[in-house]
Design a protein around this motif. Structure first.
Motif, mmCIF file in Angstrom:
data_model
loop_
_atom_site.group_PDB
_atom_site.id
_atom_site.type_symbol
_atom_site.label_atom_id
_atom_site.label_comp_id
_atom_site.label_asym_id
_atom_site.label_seq_id
_atom_site.Cartn_x
_atom_site.Cartn_y
_atom_site.Cartn_z
ATOM 1 N N THR A 64 0.849 -1.199 0.000
ATOM 2 C CA THR A 64 0.000 0.000 0.000
ATOM 3 C C THR A 64 0.884 1.249 0.000
ATOM 4 O O THR A 64 0.758 2.113 -0.869
ATOM 5 N N THR A 65 1.791 1.302 0.973
ATOM 6 C CA THR A 65 2.647 2.490 1.097
ATOM 7 C C THR A 65 3.577 2.611 -0.114
ATOM 8 O O THR A 65 3.784 3.708 -0.638
ATOM 9 N N ALA A 66 4.092 1.460 -0.566
ATOM 10 C CA ALA A 66 5.012 1.490 -1.712
ATOM 11 C C ALA A 66 4.302 2.010 -2.965
ATOM 12 O O ALA A 66 4.867 2.806 -3.726
ATOM 13 N N SER A 67 3.069 1.575 -3.193
ATOM 14 C CA SER A 67 2.343 2.025 -4.387
ATOM 15 C C SER A 67 2.091 3.525 -4.311
ATOM 16 O O SER A 67 2.318 4.253 -5.294
ATOM 17 N N ALA A 68 1.609 3.990 -3.144
ATOM 18 C CA ALA A 68 1.325 5.430 -3.009
ATOM 19 C C ALA A 68 2.601 6.250 -3.219
ATOM 20 O O ALA A 68 2.586 7.285 -3.894
ATOM 21 N N THR A 91 4.133 21.368 4.547
ATOM 22 C CA THR A 91 2.729 21.380 4.112
ATOM 23 C C THR A 91 2.559 21.005 2.636
ATOM 24 O O THR A 91 1.629 20.302 2.289
ATOM 25 N N PHE A 92 3.462 21.493 1.786
ATOM 26 C CA PHE A 92 3.270 21.180 0.364
ATOM 27 C C PHE A 92 3.545 19.695 0.088
ATOM 28 O O PHE A 92 2.826 19.047 -0.676
ATOM 29 N N ILE A 102 1.204 14.261 -1.061
ATOM 30 C CA ILE A 102 0.849 12.921 -0.571
ATOM 31 C C ILE A 102 -0.677 12.749 -0.565
ATOM 32 O O ILE A 102 -1.209 11.727 -1.021
ATOM 33 N N SER A 103 -1.393 13.774 -0.093
ATOM 34 C CA SER A 103 -2.861 13.695 -0.079
ATOM 35 C C SER A 103 -3.404 13.507 -1.489
ATOM 36 O O SER A 103 -4.348 12.743 -1.713
ATOM 37 N N GLU A 133 6.142 7.860 6.661
ATOM 38 C CA GLU A 133 7.087 7.071 5.844
ATOM 39 C C GLU A 133 7.229 7.716 4.463
ATOM 40 O O GLU A 133 8.341 7.851 3.934
ATOM 41 N N MET A 134 6.107 8.135 3.891
ATOM 42 C CA MET A 134 6.149 8.761 2.563
ATOM 43 C C MET A 134 6.877 10.104 2.625
ATOM 44 O O MET A 134 7.684 10.430 1.757
ATOM 45 N N THR A 135 6.593 10.867 3.679
ATOM 46 C CA THR A 135 7.257 12.172 3.843
ATOM 47 C C THR A 135 8.765 11.980 3.966
ATOM 48 O O THR A 135 9.557 12.703 3.348
#
Ligand code: HEM
Length: 332
Positions: A147-151, A191-192, A197-198, A287-289
Motif C-alpha cells: 500500500t505504502t510502496a504504491s502510493a 505542508t506542500f 501525498i494527499s 514514511e512517505m514524507t
C-alpha cells in the motif's frame, strides 16, 4: 530507521541505471515494516522468509478475497497455491519469532512483536496467546508494505513527470530541514509535501476496493441492504467523481491548500473509515514524507525514456512500467 532505509535506498542507485521504481519502493517499505515488527537482530533467514512470503501472499490476495464461497477450494485459480504457501511460511516464521520472544519473557524491545507478546490487560490480566499474536502479526506486512510502496511510487512518478512540482517539494524540504534528517516535529511544516501525498492518495488510492458486511438490515441511499450482504465499494472511483472533486483526473496538490483531508469525511477514504479504519495512516504518511524529502534533497527523479506507466489493479492500485532514472543533485 525509516530515514536510514530511505538514505540507503537512494544511495544504492547509480546515475546510469534504469530503476524498476515500484520494486524499489516495495523492497524499502517491506524492510521498514520488518524492522518495526521485529527486533532487528532477528536472524537473516527469518527476514528473508518474510521478504519472500509477503509478495507471494499479496499476489493471491485479491483472488482469495473475491473467491465465491460456493466455489470448491480445489479450483485452480491464479495465485491460490502461492497464497496458501506464502501464508503458511509467514505463520511458521512468526511462530519461531514468538517462541524466541516468549523465551525471553516476551522480549524487551519496543518493536510490535515485543509489545504484543508483553501486552497485558490490567483489569482482566488477559494476554494474547500465540495464535492471536500470529494473526495480528501476519496482517502487518500485508497491510503496510505494498500500500505504502504504491502510493509512494505514484507520488514520485508525478514528481518525475513535472520538474516544477518536484522543485517546489525540494525547495520546501531544504527550507524546513536544510541538510538534516526529517523528524516527526517537522511534519506540520512540510505542508506542500503533505499536499502532494494527499493528492497521490486521492487519485491513486492504493486500496482501490474496501469491503463491508452488513451486520443488521439497513439502507444505503435508495437501496435496502439485508443483514449479511457483502458490499464492495471503490474509493478510487469516489475520488474521481466530478461531483466531489473539481477536475478530478488532474493531479493538483494545490487543491489541498488549506484543506484538511479529514474535513472531506466520506468523500476521501484512502484509509477507509469507521471501526476498521487503517491503523497505519499516520505511519504511512510519515514514511512517505521521509522518503520523498530524502530523495528530492539527494537526487533529481526522472522518468526513463522508455517508461510506459500503466495502472494495474492488483491487491493494490499499482503503477506498472514505472522505469525511473536519477541524477545526483549538484549542491547550489
Ligand atoms: C498508503 C498506505 C496505506 C493505505 C492506503 C492503507 C489503507 C488501508 C485500508 C483502506 C484499510 C481498510 C480500512 C477499512 O476497511 O475501512 C486498511 C487496514 C489496515 N491497515 Fe492500512 N493502509 C496503508 C498503510 C498501512 C500501514 C503502514 C500499516 C501498519 C503500520 C497499516 C496497517 C493496517 C491494518 C493493521 C489494517 C487492518 C485494520 C483492522 O481491520 O482493524 N496500513 N489500510
Amino acid at each position: 530507521m525509516m530515514v536510514r532505509s530511505a538514505h540507503s535506498r537512494a544511495d544504492s542507485w547509480q546515475e546510469d541505471e534504469t530503476l524498476d521504481f515500484l520494486r524499489e519502493m516495495n523492497e524499502m517499505t517491506l524492510s521498514i515494516t520488518i524492522d518495526t515488527l521485529m527486533r532487528t537482530e532477528l536472524s537473516q533467514d527469518a527476514r528473508d522468509q518474510v521478504l519472500r512470503a509477503t509478495p507471494a501472499v499479496l499476489q493471491g490476495l485479491l483472488t482469495e478475497v473475491m473467491y465465491p464461497t460456493w466455489m470448491p477450494k480445489w479450483v485452480p485459480l491464479p495465485g491460490h497455491r502461492t497464497f496458501h504457501r506464502g501464508s503458511r511460511e509467514l505463520r511458521d516464521v512468526f511462530q519461531h519469532v514468538i517462541a524466541s520472544y516468549r523465551a525471553t519473557d516476551g522480549g524487551e524491545g519496543d518493536d510490535i512483536f515485543s509489545l504484543m507478546c508483553r501486552a497485558n490487560d490490567e483489569e482482566t490480566n488477559y494476554r494474547m496467546d500465540d495464535e492471536q499474536v500470529k494473526d495480528e502479526a501476519v496482517s502487518f506486512p500485508l497491510a503496510s508494505t505494498e500500500t505504502t510502496a504504491s502510493a509512494l511510487a505514484w507520488a514520485c512518478y508525478r514528481l518525475a513527470k513535472d520538474p516544477v512540482l518536484q522543485q517546489r517539494v525540494r525547495d520546501e524540504a531544504f527550507a524546513v530541514l536544510g541538510d538534516r534528517d526529517v523528524e516527526m516535529a517537522d511534519f506540520n511544516q512540510l505542508t506542500f509535501t503533505d499536499q502532494v501525498i494527499s493528492e497521490a492518495l486521492r487519485l491513486y488510492a492504493p486500496a482501490w476496493v474496501v469491503m463491508r458486511r452488513a451486520i443488521v438490515d439497513t439502507h444505503l441511499g435508495p437501496y435496502h441492504v439485508p443483514k449479511g450482504t457483502e458490499i464492495i465499494f471503490a474509493p478510487t472511483a469516489m475520488h474521481r467523481d466530478p461531483d466531489l472533486y473539481k477536475d478530478p483526473l488532474n493531479f493538483n496538490p494545490d487543491r489541498w491548500h488549506n484543506v484538511r483531508p479529514s474535513a472531506l469525511k466520506e468523500a476521501y477514504l484512502p484509509f477507509g473509515a469507521g471501526r476498521r479504519k487503517c491503523i497505519g495512516d499516520g505511519f504511512a504518511r510519515f514514511e512517505m514524507t521521509t522518503a520523498i524529502t530524502t530523495f528530492v534533497r539527494k537526487l533529481h527523479l526522472e522518468l526513463a525514456e522508455d517508461a510506459n506507466v500503466e495502472t494495474k489493479l492488483f491487491a493494490n492500485l499499482q503503477p506498472r512500467g514505472l522505469k525511473m532514472r536519477v541524477r545526483a543533485l549538484v549542491p547550489a
